[in-house]
Motif scaffolding. Structure first.
Motif, PDB file in Angstrom:
ATOM      1  N   ALA A   4       1.288   0.042   8.662  1.00  0.00           N
ATOM      2  CA  ALA A   4       2.151   0.989   7.973  1.00  0.00           C
ATOM      3  C   ALA A   4       1.577   1.478   6.647  1.00  0.00           C
ATOM      4  O   ALA A   4       2.062   2.471   6.102  1.00  0.00           O
ATOM      5  N   THR A   5       0.552   0.823   6.146  1.00  0.00           N
ATOM      6  CA  THR A   5      -0.025   1.209   4.865  1.00  0.00           C
ATOM      7  C   THR A   5      -0.466   2.664   4.903  1.00  0.00           C
ATOM      8  O   THR A   5      -1.242   3.069   5.769  1.00  0.00           O
ATOM      9  N   GLY A   6       0.086   3.440   3.977  1.00  0.00           N
ATOM     10  CA  GLY A   6      -0.272   4.853   3.867  1.00  0.00           C
ATOM     11  C   GLY A   6       0.451   5.777   4.831  1.00  0.00           C
ATOM     12  O   GLY A   6       0.221   6.986   4.812  1.00  0.00           O
ATOM     13  N   LYS A   7       1.330   5.244   5.656  1.00  0.00           N
ATOM     14  CA  LYS A   7       2.053   6.078   6.618  1.00  0.00           C
ATOM     15  C   LYS A   7       3.453   6.387   6.102  1.00  0.00           C
ATOM     16  O   LYS A   7       4.089   5.558   5.468  1.00  0.00           O
ATOM     17  N   THR A   8       3.928   7.569   6.435  1.00  0.00           N
ATOM     18  CA  THR A   8       5.299   7.939   6.098  1.00  0.00           C
ATOM     19  C   THR A   8       6.241   7.393   7.168  1.00  0.00           C
ATOM     20  O   THR A   8       5.804   7.032   8.274  1.00  0.00           O
TER      21      THR A   8
END
Length: 170
Positions: free
Chosen positions: A123-127
């Motif tokens: 999930a890092t960096g994902k909206t």
């Protein structure tokens, strides 16, 4: 590389007692086999050596090992209360609307019904919308295909966490 060239976080990890290092690795990935592989190859001269060991360990995980690793991950949209790592990794959910959160919860539950595990994505960096779109797409996969995607996503998460260890932020 000399010991003075070893990143400080990596040098600290190399010097940890085995039980302390095992506990630190378990916080990154709940798969016992993954941690055991990394411990067996200490000390690491470089961060790349550590990452390569992590990748090799991930590639060797069985379906049971992956299930063990998955048990350590909270559902997307519901980070573990009081866990700054979980909150940081799911930061993209912070600004999500109530409607998007509800839709993601519904999709998470459908995914769990289909595959018997939480939906895992790096999930890092994902909206929130990107994560929703990913679960929408992946829910139609076969269990075998999804297991390999989970392995890839878990490998990405573990690399990020290992990098934080190397940098001294773990």
């Amino acid at each position: 590389m000399t010991s003075t060239d070893t990143p400080p976080g990596l040098a600290r990890f190399n010097a940890l007692a085995e039980h302390t290092a095992r506990a630190a690795l378990h916080e990154m990935c709940a798969a016992t086999a993954w941690a055991g592989h990394l411990l067996a190859h200490r000390p690491y001269a470089t961060a790349d050596d550590l990452y390569a060991a992590g990748d090799a360990a991930m590639a060797g995980l069985t379906a049971e090992d992956l299930a063990e690793a998955m048990a350590g991950h909270p559902p997307i949209g519901r980070p573990t209360p009081g866990d700054p790592v979980s909150a940081r990794e799911q930061r993209g959910m912070a600004g999500a609307s109530a409607e998007l959160r509800a839709e993601l919860l519904e999709l998470n539950l459908a995914y769990q019904d289909r595959f018997g595990q939480v939906f895992l994505i790096c999930a890092t960096g994902k909206t929130a919308a990107q994560m929703r779109d990913a679960v929408r797409e992946r829910i139609s996969h076969t269990p075998e295909r999804e297991r390999e995607i989970v392995r890839t996503e878990l490998g990405k998460i573990n690399r990020i966490r290992l990098a934080r260890l190397v940098e001294g932020d773990a």
